[in-house]
Design an enzyme around this catalytic site. Structure first.
Site, PDB file in Angstrom:
ATOM      1  N   ASP A 142       0.804  -1.219   0.000  1.00 55.18           N
ATOM      2  CA  ASP A 142       0.000   0.000   0.000  1.00 55.18           C
ATOM      3  C   ASP A 142       0.840   1.275   0.000  1.00 55.18           C
ATOM      4  O   ASP A 142       0.376   2.317  -0.458  1.00 55.18           O
ATOM      5  CB  ASP A 142      -0.994   0.012   1.162  1.00 55.18           C
ATOM      6  CG  ASP A 142      -0.361  -0.199   2.519  1.00 55.18           C
ATOM      7  OD1 ASP A 142       0.882  -0.320   2.615  1.00 55.18           O
ATOM      8  OD2 ASP A 142      -1.111  -0.242   3.513  1.00 55.18           O
ATOM      9  N   ASP A 197       3.384   1.228  13.930  1.00 46.04           N
ATOM     10  CA  ASP A 197       2.630  -0.036  13.955  1.00 46.04           C
ATOM     11  C   ASP A 197       3.308  -1.179  14.698  1.00 46.04           C
ATOM     12  O   ASP A 197       2.611  -2.022  15.273  1.00 46.04           O
ATOM     13  CB  ASP A 197       2.300  -0.517  12.536  1.00 46.04           C
ATOM     14  CG  ASP A 197       1.329   0.402  11.818  1.00 46.04           C
ATOM     15  OD1 ASP A 197       0.574   1.113  12.492  1.00 46.04           O
ATOM     16  OD2 ASP A 197       1.348   0.428  10.586  1.00 46.04           O
TER      17      ASP A 197
END
Length: 726
Positions: free
Chosen positions: A59, A442
């Site tokens: 992405d 993350d």
């Protein structure tokens, strides 16, 4: 004769200088710091006719080709630089079934008004080089529905013909191998309608056409629109005219479609395109021979005891055995997401995760991780034991699918060597201990004892993001960091300290009375005082790791603070909005504005401050279009030669007493790149090159204080890099 000898000597000197410059330019060896994965892999594509030919898209981290002989991934877009920083997210990927050397990528990351228009990259040598075709609209490689696909497809009977399903601009076609494109005006208007959009936090977002697939045997083309209305369309004339497929289910959005060995089609559905939301779904089989549809959903919604519901992210089948099917749940948080497998054509299904063995040896930080966002799944067309699926932190593959069918536990490994998709948020290179400690989005952070081998994550306190990291200059075993939780802190203090070089962490006693965690933190040279600037919270100082807090005086709320690395009483603060530098000489209790201001930069830029590692009262500042600044007591000056400075790092000097090596990511002589100076900024040498641009964004440049010439830096989706000059 003497004049002639002098002329030759002068020419030889010029040639030697040019060669020396070229050697310095080319000498750096670049490698990723090994972490393994770390981001959402949005799609996997096997070539149907060549064993081992597999590509992956991401992405926001480019694309990769699998190298089976070396069991690793090869990045293929690291040549993309500053001009392409909005195109490193891959909307779709396509291969030519008739020519394994050909590869097509639809690149473009965001749909917002400031985003770059997309492009089609086309390669005839498996990604070793590319040609580009600009598109007149934006793509959404990191938007909702990014795991759907593939939107881009090559006609198996005529490799010159490609179809591309867009988000907001309908169906597009190329008849010259991707060089030129035009819209297929006959495609149904629903693809551009509000029904093919999804709700997002700030309104709605176009999803449009989720996939395009060619049926090589029937000479048909199918396209799925992300809508709960009539969603599947077919063409019998190569994609020029389209009709709805009769009898299809409605009420859900299709996201993947794959042909089985009997000529039937399997489709996975969700009520939303994902990945953020999906609360319902199904798996259907369509048989074009008789027009029938069959619901073969592996498990019902009631299998989620939370009642929240879940969707189906993808479906795949063994291309040689139509009875073998795998399908992945999506956003099934209770009991967990799963991959289900059937060996009787979808009549019965079995969880492959129940009792499964997950091998995390190649990336220890994945131990205990729960696969999620399983937006694509594939069965290797040449190895039926190998089932691949993507997740939010990489991709996994089975070793023994057929043994699983006979009762063995499924074995999953994490084959992500060479695949680095993390987003670093801070880096430090201490003067002792591990050479690098990292803070990441993350997946928290790491102490990198070995730069070439993936390491375990921080121990003791775990955050979603570690947003800031600081080391005490004279007591480098002491570190502090700030963190942020995607789902809310739930009372956990979002700052921590370590006394063993970052290996083990203890939470601060409390947070400041204002602020929302995360943000920036600075640590005094002796490790005894910290200044925390949490999100929306101003600056607060503590002398006991959060036992008590005191508001810092004299600083605007937008000033970024760092500590001097030698004198525990000195801190620096720089406000990019005004261009003012502030200095504290009383341990950070109060700051005063330093003489001299370079003028406003803007609230959009986050400046970087790097204090001198051996001398107090001296700091360098990366100040964007205001250049590279240097401050020593009473004097703030702009160093010549650097037009724009986006990131600055200091490394070990060439010899004792020499200035630290300066590393700058910025613009010198009109060219953006990574530069090095060994003489305090008098002369700069570019150390990256046009074939190695790391995806277009370099940040957190950090020199190594113990290895002369070594530099580390972060990227936006291509992990951490380090370079050495022999």
């Amino acid at each position: 004769m003497r004049k002639l000898r002098l002329t030759f000597a002068f020419l030889a000197l010029l040639l030697a200088s040019a060669v020396a410059a070229k050697e310095e330019f080319a000498a750096y060896r670049w490698k990723n710091v090994a972490i393994g994965g770390g981001g959402f892999v949005t799609g996997l594509v096997f070539h149907p006719h060549e064993k081992g030919l597999l590509y992956a898209r991401t992405d926001m981290g480019g694309a990769y080709r699998w190298v089976p002989a070396e069991n690793r991934w090869q990045p293929i877009l690291d040549w993309m630089g500053e001009d392409d920083k909005g195109r490193f997210g891959i909307e779709s990927l396509a291969l030519d079934p008739s020519d394994p050397d050909k590869l097509y990528l639809a690149v473009g990351t965001y749909l917002n008004a400031n985003a770059s228009n997309g492009a089609i990259l086309r390669s005839s040598d498996r990604g070793a080089s590319f040609q580009r075709s600009a598109l007149p609209f934006k793509l959404g490689g990191n938007e909702q529905g990014r795991g759907n696909g593939e939107r881009l497809a090559v006609d198996p009977h005529d490799g010159r013909v490609l179809l591309f399903g867009t988000r907001a601009n309908g169906l597009w076609r190329s008849d010259d191998s991707g060089a030129n494109w035009r819209e297929v005006s006959a495609f149904p208007a629903i693809a551009k309608s509000p029904a093919a959009a999804a709700k997002v936090w700030n309104g709605t977002q176009a999803i449009g056409i989720a996939f395009v697939v060619f049926d090589a045997q029937a000479r048909k083309v199918y396209a799925g629109v992300s809508t709960r209305e009539t969603s599947l369309y077919q063409s019998s004339d190569g994609g020029l005219n389209w009709q709805a497929v009769p009898g299809q289910p409605t009420g859900l959005r299709p996201n993947h479609m794959v042909r089985d060995a009997r000529g039937r089609w399997l489709l996975s559905y969700g009520d939303e395109p994902g990945p953020n939301t999906m609360n319902n779904g199904a798996v259907w089989r369509f048989d074009p021979a008789d027009g029938s549809w069959a619901d073969i959903t592996p498990v019902p919604q009631s299998s989620d005891p939370s009642g929240a519901g879940f969707g189906w992210g993808a479906v795949a089948t063994d291309p040689r055995d139509a009875d073998v099917i795998v399908a992945s749940t999506f956003n099934r948080y209770v009991p967990r997401d799963d991959v289900f497998r059937s060996v009787d054509g979808g009549k019965h299904w079995k969880s492959t995760f129940d009792g499964a063995q997950f091998d995390s040896a190649s990336a220890p930080w994945t131990q205990g991780a729960r696969p999620h966002w399983i937006g694509d799944i594939e069965i290797d067309p040449f190895d039926p034991d190998r089932v691949w699926f993507v997740t939010g932190y990489g991709a996994l593959a089975s070793r023994n699918a057929r043994a699983f069918d006979s009762g063995s536990a499924m074995q999953w490994d994490f084959p992500m060597r060479g695949f680095e998709e993390t987003v670093p948020l801070a880096l430090v290179s201490p003067p002792e201990g591990a050479h690098l400690v990292s803070a990441l989005g993350d997946i928290d952070g790491f102490v990198h004892d070995n730069l070439d081998v993936a390491q375990p994550r921080f121990s003791g306190v775990r955050y979603s993001n570690t947003e800031s990291l600081a080391v005490a200059g004279q007591a480098p075993n002491i570190m502090v960091r700030t963190g942020y939780y995607h789902g809310g802190a739930n009372g956990i203090v979002r700052a921590a300290w370590s006394k063993d070089g970052g290996r083990n962490w203890t939470a601060f006693a409390t947070e400041p009375p204002q602020g929302d965690g995360g943000g920036n933190i600075a640590l005094a040279a002796d490790g005894k005082r910290a200044i925390w600037q949490p999100r929306n919270g101003g600056h607060w100082i503590t002398a006991d790791f959060g036992g008590r807090w005191q508001a810092v005086k004299g600083l605007p709320k937008t000033a970024l603070v760092v500590a001097d690395l030698v004198d525990e009483g000195i801190y620096y603060g720089f406000d990019a909005i005004t261009g003012n530098l502030y200095v504290s000489g009383n341990g950070g209790v109060e700051f005063k504005q330093a003489q001299g201001s370079i003028g406003e930069i803007g609230d959009w830029f986050r400046a970087e401050l790097r204090p001198h590692p051996q001398r107090s009262g001296e700091v360098w500042i990366a100040a964007s279009w205001r250049g590279l600044l240097h401050w020593s007591p009473g004097k703030l000056e702009r160093l010549p030669g650097v037009e724009n400075a986006y990131s600055i790092g200091l490394g070990k000097p060439a010899k004792d007493g020499a200035p630290p090596v300066l590393f700058v990511y910025g613009q010198v002589g009109g060219k953006t790149g990574l530069y090095r100076s060994d003489n305090g900024g008098k002369r700069w040498h570019r150390i990256d090159n046009d074939a190695m641009r790391f995806g277009g964004v370099i940040r957190h440049v950090t020199g190594d204080p113990r290895v002369h010439g070594r530099v580390y830096f972060g990227t936006e989706g291509r992990g951490i890099w380090y370079g050495d000059s022999p």
